[in-house]
Motif scaffolding. Structure first.
Motif, PDB file in Angstrom:
ATOM      1  N   LEU A   1     -18.561 -21.774   4.650  1.00 19.14           N
ATOM      2  CA  LEU A   1     -19.569 -21.702   3.612  1.00 19.14           C
ATOM      3  C   LEU A   1     -20.877 -22.349   4.069  1.00 19.14           C
ATOM      4  CD1 LEU A   1     -20.236 -20.962   0.659  1.00 19.14           C
ATOM      5  CD2 LEU A   1     -19.477 -23.254   0.046  1.00 19.14           C
ATOM      6  N   LEU A   2     -20.783 -23.473   4.761  1.00 16.26           N
ATOM      7  CA  LEU A   2     -21.995 -24.128   5.249  1.00 16.26           C
ATOM      8  C   LEU A   2     -22.736 -23.263   6.263  1.00 16.26           C
ATOM      9  CD1 LEU A   2     -20.855 -27.836   5.614  1.00 16.26           C
ATOM     10  CD2 LEU A   2     -22.493 -26.897   3.988  1.00 16.26           C
ATOM     11  N   ILE A   3     -22.003 -22.599   7.142  1.00 17.15           N
ATOM     12  CA  ILE A   3     -22.656 -21.718   8.113  1.00 17.15           C
ATOM     13  C   ILE A   3     -23.329 -20.549   7.401  1.00 17.15           C
ATOM     14  CG2 ILE A   3     -22.170 -20.006   9.898  1.00 17.15           C
ATOM     15  CD1 ILE A   3     -20.479 -21.975  11.266  1.00 17.15           C
ATOM     16  N   TYR A   4     -22.660 -19.984   6.403  1.00 17.13           N
ATOM     17  CA  TYR A   4     -23.260 -18.884   5.647  1.00 17.13           C
ATOM     18  C   TYR A   4     -24.515 -19.352   4.919  1.00 17.13           C
ATOM     19  CZ  TYR A   4     -24.065 -15.516   1.973  1.00 17.13           C
ATOM     20  OH  TYR A   4     -24.661 -14.630   1.133  1.00 17.13           O
ATOM     21  N   LEU A   5     -24.444 -20.503   4.275  1.00 14.56           N
ATOM     22  CA  LEU A   5     -25.600 -20.996   3.533  1.00 14.56           C
ATOM     23  C   LEU A   5     -26.757 -21.337   4.465  1.00 14.56           C
ATOM     24  CD1 LEU A   5     -23.906 -23.250   0.844  1.00 14.56           C
ATOM     25  CD2 LEU A   5     -24.981 -21.021   0.524  1.00 14.56           C
TER      26      LEU A   5
ATOM     27  N   LEU B   1     -32.527 -29.409  11.324  1.00 16.68           N
ATOM     28  CA  LEU B   1     -31.747 -30.220  12.255  1.00 16.68           C
ATOM     29  C   LEU B   1     -30.610 -30.938  11.543  1.00 16.68           C
ATOM     30  CD1 LEU B   1     -31.332 -31.353  15.081  1.00 16.68           C
ATOM     31  CD2 LEU B   1     -32.902 -33.208  14.468  1.00 16.68           C
ATOM     32  N   THR B   2     -30.887 -31.511  10.393  1.00 17.61           N
ATOM     33  CA  THR B   2     -29.856 -32.209   9.633  1.00 17.61           C
ATOM     34  C   THR B   2     -28.771 -31.247   9.177  1.00 17.61           C
ATOM     35  OG1 THR B   2     -31.549 -33.744   8.857  1.00 17.61           O
ATOM     36  CG2 THR B   2     -29.453 -33.755   7.688  1.00 17.61           C
ATOM     37  N   SER B   3     -29.168 -30.081   8.705  1.00 13.03           N
ATOM     38  CA  SER B   3     -28.182 -29.081   8.277  1.00 13.03           C
ATOM     39  C   SER B   3     -27.315 -28.622   9.437  1.00 13.03           C
ATOM     40  CB  SER B   3     -28.883 -27.873   7.661  1.00 13.03           C
ATOM     41  OG  SER B   3     -29.584 -28.242   6.519  1.00 13.03           O
ATOM     42  N   THR B   4     -27.927 -28.440  10.600  1.00 17.01           N
ATOM     43  CA  THR B   4     -27.171 -28.018  11.781  1.00 17.01           C
ATOM     44  C   THR B   4     -26.178 -29.092  12.195  1.00 17.01           C
ATOM     45  OG1 THR B   4     -29.053 -26.703  12.501  1.00 17.01           O
ATOM     46  CG2 THR B   4     -27.376 -27.213  14.151  1.00 17.01           C
ATOM     47  N   LEU B   5     -26.597 -30.348  12.166  1.00 18.61           N
ATOM     48  CA  LEU B   5     -25.683 -31.449  12.509  1.00 18.61           C
ATOM     49  C   LEU B   5     -24.524 -31.552  11.524  1.00 18.61           C
ATOM     50  CD1 LEU B   5     -28.174 -34.227  13.649  1.00 18.61           C
ATOM     51  CD2 LEU B   5     -26.643 -32.852  15.060  1.00 18.61           C
ATOM     52  N   ILE B   6     -24.791 -31.336  10.247  1.00 21.80           N
ATOM     53  CA  ILE B   6     -23.730 -31.374   9.237  1.00 21.80           C
ATOM     54  C   ILE B   6     -22.719 -30.256   9.499  1.00 21.80           C
ATOM     55  CG2 ILE B   6     -23.244 -30.964   6.785  1.00 21.80           C
ATOM     56  CD1 ILE B   6     -25.823 -32.515   6.175  1.00 21.80           C
TER      57      ILE B   6
ATOM     58  N   TRP C   1     -17.381 -28.535  11.543  1.00 20.84           N
ATOM     59  CA  TRP C   1     -16.529 -27.725  12.414  1.00 20.84           C
ATOM     60  C   TRP C   1     -15.668 -28.613  13.312  1.00 20.84           C
ATOM     61  CZ3 TRP C   1     -14.995 -22.879  12.399  1.00 20.84           C
ATOM     62  CH2 TRP C   1     -15.722 -21.960  11.664  1.00 20.84           C
ATOM     63  N   ILE C   2     -16.253 -29.676  13.853  1.00 15.67           N
ATOM     64  CA  ILE C   2     -15.485 -30.583  14.708  1.00 15.67           C
ATOM     65  C   ILE C   2     -14.353 -31.213  13.915  1.00 15.67           C
ATOM     66  CG2 ILE C   2     -15.609 -32.786  15.956  1.00 15.67           C
ATOM     67  CD1 ILE C   2     -18.422 -31.941  16.860  1.00 15.67           C
ATOM     68  N   LEU C   3     -14.638 -31.675  12.705  1.00 17.62           N
ATOM     69  CA  LEU C   3     -13.578 -32.249  11.874  1.00 17.62           C
ATOM     70  C   LEU C   3     -12.515 -31.223  11.532  1.00 17.62           C
ATOM     71  CD1 LEU C   3     -15.320 -34.650   9.352  1.00 17.62           C
ATOM     72  CD2 LEU C   3     -13.592 -35.202  11.052  1.00 17.62           C
ATOM     73  N   SER C   4     -12.931 -29.996  11.290  1.00 22.74           N
ATOM     74  CA  SER C   4     -11.968 -28.946  10.971  1.00 22.74           C
ATOM     75  C   SER C   4     -11.008 -28.705  12.134  1.00 22.74           C
ATOM     76  CB  SER C   4     -12.718 -27.661  10.615  1.00 22.74           C
ATOM     77  OG  SER C   4     -11.829 -26.604  10.393  1.00 22.74           O
ATOM     78  N   VAL C   5     -11.540 -28.649  13.337  1.00 25.20           N
ATOM     79  CA  VAL C   5     -10.686 -28.430  14.512  1.00 25.20           C
ATOM     80  C   VAL C   5      -9.775 -29.634  14.750  1.00 25.20           C
ATOM     81  CG1 VAL C   5     -10.751 -28.159  17.025  1.00 25.20           C
ATOM     82  CG2 VAL C   5     -12.232 -26.777  15.586  1.00 25.20           C
ATOM     83  N   LEU C   6     -10.300 -30.841  14.575  1.00 28.16           N
ATOM     84  CA  LEU C   6      -9.475 -32.045  14.753  1.00 28.16           C
ATOM     85  C   LEU C   6      -8.346 -32.122  13.728  1.00 28.16           C
ATOM     86  CD1 LEU C   6     -12.105 -34.790  15.623  1.00 28.16           C
ATOM     87  CD2 LEU C   6     -10.369 -33.810  17.116  1.00 28.16           C
ATOM     88  N   VAL C   7      -8.629 -31.763  12.490  1.00 27.98           N
ATOM     89  CA  VAL C   7      -7.584 -31.781  11.458  1.00 27.98           C
ATOM     90  C   VAL C   7      -6.515 -30.746  11.764  1.00 27.98           C
ATOM     91  CG1 VAL C   7      -7.138 -31.295   9.020  1.00 27.98           C
ATOM     92  CG2 VAL C   7      -9.015 -32.766   9.644  1.00 27.98           C
ATOM     93  N   LEU C   8      -6.916 -29.559  12.213  1.00 32.95           N
ATOM     94  CA  LEU C   8      -5.935 -28.536  12.577  1.00 32.95           C
ATOM     95  C   LEU C   8      -5.065 -29.005  13.736  1.00 32.95           C
ATOM     96  CD1 LEU C   8      -4.731 -25.700  12.312  1.00 32.95           C
ATOM     97  CD2 LEU C   8      -6.498 -24.920  13.900  1.00 32.95           C
ATOM     98  N   ALA C   9      -5.679 -29.584  14.758  1.00 35.55           N
ATOM     99  CA  ALA C   9      -4.908 -30.059  15.914  1.00 35.55           C
ATOM    100  C   ALA C   9      -3.951 -31.174  15.524  1.00 35.55           C
ATOM    101  CB  ALA C   9      -5.865 -30.540  17.004  1.00 35.55           C
ATOM    102  N   ALA C  10      -4.421 -32.119  14.735  1.00 36.12           N
ATOM    103  CA  ALA C  10      -3.569 -33.235  14.335  1.00 36.12           C
ATOM    104  C   ALA C  10      -2.420 -32.774  13.443  1.00 36.12           C
ATOM    105  CB  ALA C  10      -4.405 -34.295  13.618  1.00 36.12           C
ATOM    106  N   SER C  11      -2.696 -31.892  12.503  1.00 38.95           N
ATOM    107  CA  SER C  11      -1.649 -31.416  11.597  1.00 38.95           C
ATOM    108  C   SER C  11      -0.614 -30.572  12.334  1.00 38.95           C
ATOM    109  CB  SER C  11      -2.269 -30.594  10.470  1.00 38.95           C
ATOM    110  OG  SER C  11      -3.198 -31.361   9.770  1.00 38.95           O
ATOM    111  N   SER C  12      -1.084 -29.717  13.224  1.00 41.40           N
ATOM    112  CA  SER C  12      -0.147 -28.872  13.965  1.00 41.40           C
ATOM    113  C   SER C  12       0.750 -29.698  14.876  1.00 41.40           C
ATOM    114  CB  SER C  12      -0.913 -27.849  14.797  1.00 41.40           C
ATOM    115  OG  SER C  12      -1.669 -27.018  13.973  1.00 41.40           O
ATOM    116  N   SER C  13       0.175 -30.687  15.546  1.00 43.67           N
ATOM    117  CA  SER C  13       0.993 -31.504  16.436  1.00 43.67           C
ATOM    118  C   SER C  13       1.960 -32.378  15.643  1.00 43.67           C
ATOM    119  CB  SER C  13       0.110 -32.357  17.348  1.00 43.67           C
ATOM    120  OG  SER C  13      -0.723 -33.191  16.592  1.00 43.67           O
TER     121      SER C  13
END
Length: 140
Positions: free
Chosen positions: A116-120, A48-53, A58-70
């Protein structure tokens, strides 16, 4: 010179600052957690902890992409479309471009870590393969 205060108040740059500010403590926490696991041989957290991490990464990755692109699109709009950077001091436009490019670089690293986290996580919870049968010659 009236364009300078207006250009400094674009909310997409504040969005970029907020997202990167959220990402920084998360990355430091992940670093300390991973160092603790590697150096002190602490067992990794449960499923559960690994899944939440992974989900949070992923949420942070999408937010950073959206913020940087805009943020980069606003800089392009100010520089190329309106030509406002010619009438302002060149410093704010350069700062906007540098902030957006650093945000995109942060997204690349965040996305790579998320993959990498999803693969691991998937390899850690996968079933081990069955042992291969021994190939011996029958003598008899």
């Amino acid at each position: 010179m009236a364009a300078a205060p207006v250009a400094m108040n674009y909310s997409v740059f504040r969005f970029l600052m907020v997202v990167l500010t959220i990402q920084l403590p998360f990355c430091v926490t992940r670093l300390l957690h991973d160092v603790t696991i590697v150096v002190f041989h602490v067992p990794p957290p449960g499923n559960l902890t690994s899944t939440l991490i992974v989900i949070f990464e992923w949420i942070l990755s999408v937010l950073v992409l959206a913020a940087s692109s805009s943020a980069l699109s606003v800089e392009v709009y100010m520089d190329k479309d309106t030509g406002a950077c010619m009438f302002m001091q060149p410093q704010p436009c350069r700062w906007y471009k540098e902030a957006a490019m650093l945000g995109l670089l942060a997204w690349v690293f965040s996305y790579a870590i998320a993959l990498l986290l999803i693969y691991l996580q998937s390899s850690r919870h996968a079933q081990p393969p069955a042992p291969a049968p021994a190939h011996g010659h029958d003598q008899g």
